[in-house]
Motif scaffolding. Structure first.
Motif, mmCIF file in Angstrom:
data_model
loop_
_atom_site.group_PDB
_atom_site.id
_atom_site.type_symbol
_atom_site.label_atom_id
_atom_site.label_comp_id
_atom_site.label_asym_id
_atom_site.label_seq_id
_atom_site.Cartn_x
_atom_site.Cartn_y
_atom_site.Cartn_z
ATOM 1 N N GLU A 90 0.832 -1.207 0.000
ATOM 2 C CA GLU A 90 0.000 0.000 0.000
ATOM 3 C C GLU A 90 0.864 1.253 0.000
ATOM 4 O O GLU A 90 0.534 2.246 -0.656
ATOM 5 C CB GLU A 90 -0.943 -0.025 1.205
ATOM 6 C CG GLU A 90 -1.858 1.182 1.327
ATOM 7 C CD GLU A 90 -2.825 1.349 0.167
ATOM 8 O OE1 GLU A 90 -3.477 2.402 0.105
ATOM 9 O OE2 GLU A 90 -2.930 0.444 -0.698
ATOM 10 N N ARG A 91 1.970 1.229 0.733
ATOM 11 C CA ARG A 91 2.888 2.387 0.692
ATOM 12 C C ARG A 91 3.391 2.614 -0.737
ATOM 13 O O ARG A 91 3.413 3.763 -1.224
ATOM 14 C CB ARG A 91 4.076 2.142 1.618
ATOM 15 C CG ARG A 91 5.187 3.203 1.470
ATOM 16 C CD ARG A 91 6.426 2.855 2.258
ATOM 17 N NE ARG A 91 7.089 1.650 1.824
ATOM 18 C CZ ARG A 91 7.915 1.590 0.783
ATOM 19 N NH1 ARG A 91 8.167 2.663 0.054
ATOM 20 N NH2 ARG A 91 8.497 0.441 0.458
ATOM 21 N N LEU A 92 3.784 1.539 -1.402
ATOM 22 C CA LEU A 92 4.274 1.664 -2.775
ATOM 23 C C LEU A 92 3.181 2.210 -3.695
ATOM 24 O O LEU A 92 3.448 3.040 -4.568
ATOM 25 C CB LEU A 92 4.774 0.312 -3.275
ATOM 26 C CG LEU A 92 6.095 -0.165 -2.659
ATOM 27 C CD1 LEU A 92 6.332 -1.629 -2.982
ATOM 28 C CD2 LEU A 92 7.267 0.686 -3.145
ATOM 29 N N ARG A 93 1.951 1.733 -3.505
ATOM 30 C CA ARG A 93 0.857 2.236 -4.338
ATOM 31 C C ARG A 93 0.697 3.749 -4.202
ATOM 32 O O ARG A 93 0.508 4.476 -5.190
ATOM 33 C CB ARG A 93 -0.467 1.544 -3.961
ATOM 34 C CG ARG A 93 -1.639 1.953 -4.865
ATOM 35 C CD ARG A 93 -2.981 1.544 -4.285
ATOM 36 N NE ARG A 93 -3.315 2.287 -3.079
ATOM 37 C CZ ARG A 93 -3.786 3.532 -3.065
ATOM 38 N NH1 ARG A 93 -3.963 4.201 -4.198
ATOM 39 N NH2 ARG A 93 -4.066 4.119 -1.923
ATOM 40 N N LYS A 94 0.791 4.239 -2.963
ATOM 41 C CA LYS A 94 0.641 5.677 -2.728
ATOM 42 C C LYS A 94 1.788 6.461 -3.356
ATOM 43 O O LYS A 94 1.574 7.505 -3.990
ATOM 44 C CB LYS A 94 0.572 5.945 -1.223
ATOM 45 C CG LYS A 94 -0.671 5.392 -0.546
ATOM 46 C CD LYS A 94 -0.562 5.520 0.963
ATOM 47 C CE LYS A 94 -1.733 4.868 1.678
ATOM 48 N NZ LYS A 94 -1.570 4.895 3.149
ATOM 49 N N GLU A 95 3.022 5.968 -3.169
ATOM 50 C CA GLU A 95 4.175 6.652 -3.769
ATOM 51 C C GLU A 95 4.045 6.688 -5.287
ATOM 52 O O GLU A 95 4.257 7.723 -5.928
ATOM 53 C CB GLU A 95 5.475 5.928 -3.393
ATOM 54 C CG GLU A 95 5.939 6.137 -1.971
ATOM 55 C CD GLU A 95 7.310 5.512 -1.733
ATOM 56 O OE1 GLU A 95 8.083 5.362 -2.702
ATOM 57 O OE2 GLU A 95 7.608 5.156 -0.577
ATOM 58 N N ILE A 96 3.694 5.547 -5.859
ATOM 59 C CA ILE A 96 3.606 5.433 -7.315
ATOM 60 C C ILE A 96 2.503 6.329 -7.866
ATOM 61 O O ILE A 96 2.639 6.918 -8.948
ATOM 62 C CB ILE A 96 3.409 3.953 -7.699
ATOM 63 C CG1 ILE A 96 4.715 3.192 -7.466
ATOM 64 C CG2 ILE A 96 2.940 3.797 -9.137
ATOM 65 C CD1 ILE A 96 4.598 1.685 -7.551
ATOM 66 N N ALA A 97 1.400 6.458 -7.122
ATOM 67 C CA ALA A 97 0.313 7.339 -7.558
ATOM 68 C C ALA A 97 0.793 8.780 -7.645
ATOM 69 O O ALA A 97 0.398 9.533 -8.547
ATOM 70 C CB ALA A 97 -0.868 7.223 -6.592
#
Length: 606
Positions: free
Chosen positions: A373-380
């Motif tokens: 989920e952290r990666l998803r937020k960064e990538i967004a």
């Protein structure tokens, strides 16, 4: 205090540029070089970002409070919150690693002293133009708060002493100064950036009929809910409703979802008896009023997350969209509502245990990994979409990254020579969130930018290798080497892109094909030369290419020879030191394994 990490600095600068710079007051001195003006604009925007986050101000309002310029007497932003009767004075420092030092604090202290004395003669035009408003704020405020946002690795002792000296200065005769100074650090910046891309918590009302309550060990309510009510919640909240479910809607093509729709169409009154029910967790549950006519009682729920039953609700929602005139008022489900944080150990345990209505793959449980989920937020924040759990329709395009694609790209990026062979022979091993391999691919140190860059490079290299295969003579050994040795070939070239993959910002995908085409053309020929006798054009491999590249004992030596040849590192030798051999044995590594890792780390960069 750690400085803001490079990947978050890149995200912050993008946010500042896109969201705050357009609303800043014009720079007063435009004679400075363009690079200095650009850096100044980002620094000014950082003040607006801080006000936006700390006081929940709109970007335009926050930007209007900025007075920072090339001559600002150390005060970068001035904002008066009338509702709190508080005047905020900011001094910001947007530097990647530098501390907030005494030379930063002293001008701020001087500016605050002048402002408190209402001596505006030394300030720039931005402050003077707001003189009447500032004087009004100084007259009306009950509190004056100093805020120091910074991105470096802390506050120097001399700087903090200077600020404290200002607060303790009795000659100022100013009791409204709030102690201590408020610091806005890298930790808060990262929290606020990631929170922007988080799904908003679901706060809603739930009604249950014939409900019962269990007090211990967890407060739990269970009862009968109207399916139509849950569908309405689905339509209102969307994915936020299922943030902790292991997957979203799998789509109407699965047997279970077809059965759900058939029951809703033909016999909605029997739905309760044919469905396994819905399970949800939440942060708080408060019992409210009861309707005496039908026995339904209302519950006020905060932080709701459906952890099992997404397919039931979403299938019903899809059915209603396809049949808008058909009533499902008679359809009911058993709803279990547990008071437990969805992201806590117990919530995750319940999620795993209850998700068996549809076939579940180990990769589905990646949704319970906070790192994903952290990666998803960064990538967004970086303009991409990372889908790490199944969707009804997986979005396509160059800006979308799936978990499967991420696994392959990161696996071929590893120094460990087993990963490209696992991609070929045992991909499920890499996809299990509980496996050591999955954790190696997704360490806490992995950044969103690195994942994006690995995928971008993976796509470019794969496209070229597949093209080699298609152009090779039909049924030739050369074609089979490209087809079955693709992951070994790609792994070698990915090692040469490690520096570019590790940059804190996304790389331009358009630059990769031209960068890799020449070395990859050389590499594919080297791979063919290792596997095919040039005189007979027959394979020199002990087994056919398919079997060869699936077996560690055959594929790793091939990988070593290919790296030696392509990297020009033929002088690398296996370790013979007895002490070193004991270390390798303790780590359960072979000498070939160790040599391959050392070769990978020595790869010349493109």
């Amino acid at each position: 205090m750690a400085a803001l990490e490079p990947q978050y600095m890149a995200i912050l600068k993008k946010v500042l540029t896109d969201r705050f710079v357009p609303f800043l007051p014009p720079l007063l001195d435009k004679t400075k070089p363009a690079s200095e003006q650009q850096a100044k604009q980002l620094s000014r925007a950082f003040s607006a970002f801080t006000l936006h986050k700390l006081l929940d101000l709109a970007p335009q309002v926050a930007a209007a409070a900025v007075v920072d310029d090339f001559n600002d007497k150390g005060i970068d932003a001035i904002y008066y919150d009338a509702s709190e009767e508080t005047l905020y004075l900011l001094q910001t420092k947007l530097k990647e690693s530098e501390q907030f030092k005494q030379e930063d604090a002293l001008p701020f202290c001087e500016g605050v002293r002048l402002l408190l004395k209402q001596d505006f003669s030394s300030f720039n035009k931005n402050v003077i133009d707001r003189k009447a408003d500032i004087e009004g704020a100084l007259d009306a405020c009950s509190y004056i708060k100093l805020v120091v946002p910074y991105t470096g690795d802390g506050i120097s002792k001399t700087a903090s002493d200077a600020l404290q000296s200002l607060l303790d200065d009795k000659d100022l005769d100013e009791e409204r100064l709030v102690k201590p100074v408020e610091y806005y650090t890298a930790t808060e910046i990262v929290q606020h950036l990631l929170a922007e891309r988080a799904y908003q918590p679901v706060h809603t009302d739930i009604t249950l009929q014939k409900h019962e309550k269990v007090e211990t060990p967890r407060t739990t309510y269970f009862g009968i809910a109207k399916l139509a009510d849950l569908v309405a919640l689905h339509q209102d909240k969307g994915k936020a409703l299922y943030e902790r479910n292991i997957r979203y809607f799998l789509g109407g093509r699965s047997d279970v979802n077809k059965a759900i729709k058939t029951t809703l169409r033909d016999d909605p009154g029997s739905f309760f008896y044919l469905n396994n029910g819905v399970t949800a967790v939440c942060d708080e549950i408060d019992q409210k009023g009861k309707n005496p006519s039908n026995g339904f009682r209302k519950f006020k729920v905060r932080g709701l997350s459906i952890i099992n039953g997404a397919q039931t609700i979403a299938s019903a929602a899809e059915f209603m969209a396809q049949h808008p005139g058909h009533s499902i008022d008679d359809a009911k489900v058993m709803l279990t509502l547990i008071k437990a944080p969805a992201d806590g150990p117990f919530g995750k345990r319940v999620t795993k245990a209850r998700n068996h209505q549809n076939p579940v793959q180990a990769a589905n449980f990646a949704s319970l990994d906070e790192n994903q989920e952290r990666l998803r937020k960064e990538i967004a924040h970086l303009g991409f979409e990372y889908q790490y759990r199944p969707e009804v329709v997986v979005a396509t395009g160059t800006k979308t990254i799936t978990l499967d694609e991420a696994l392959r790209a990161l696996a071929l990026h590893q120094s460990d020579p087993r990963f490209p062979i696992w991609v070929k022979s045992d991909p499920a091993r890499l996809a299990d969130p509980d496996s050591a391999e999955f954790k190696s691919l997704f360490p806490a140190s992995l950044t969103g930018a690195t994942l994006i860059n690995a995928v971008v490079c993976h796509r470019a290299v794969r496209t070229l290798v597949v093209d080699y295969e298609q152009k090779a003579p039909a049924r030739s050994q050369e074609r089979l080497i490209y087809r079955h040795g693709i992951y070994v070939i790609m792994a070698v070239l990915m090692k040469r892109l490690r520096t570019r993959i590790g940059t804190p910002s996304p790389i331009d995908p358009a630059t990769i094909p031209s960068l890799v085409s020449l070395p990859l053309d050389q590499l594919r020929q080297e791979a063919v030369d290792l596997a095919v006798d040039p005189s007979t054009r027959r394979s020199t491999l002990a087994e056919g290419p398919l079997a060869h590249f699936r077996k560690m004992e055959q594929a790793i030596p091939f990988l070593i020879d290919l790296m030696k040849k392509h990297f020009g590192l033929g002088h690398f030798r296996t370790e013979t030191n007895p002490e070193r051999l004991n270390i390798l044995a303790a780590e359960k590594k072979s000498l070939a394994h160790d040599l391959a890792e050392r070769l990978a780390k020595a790869a010349p960069q493109l």
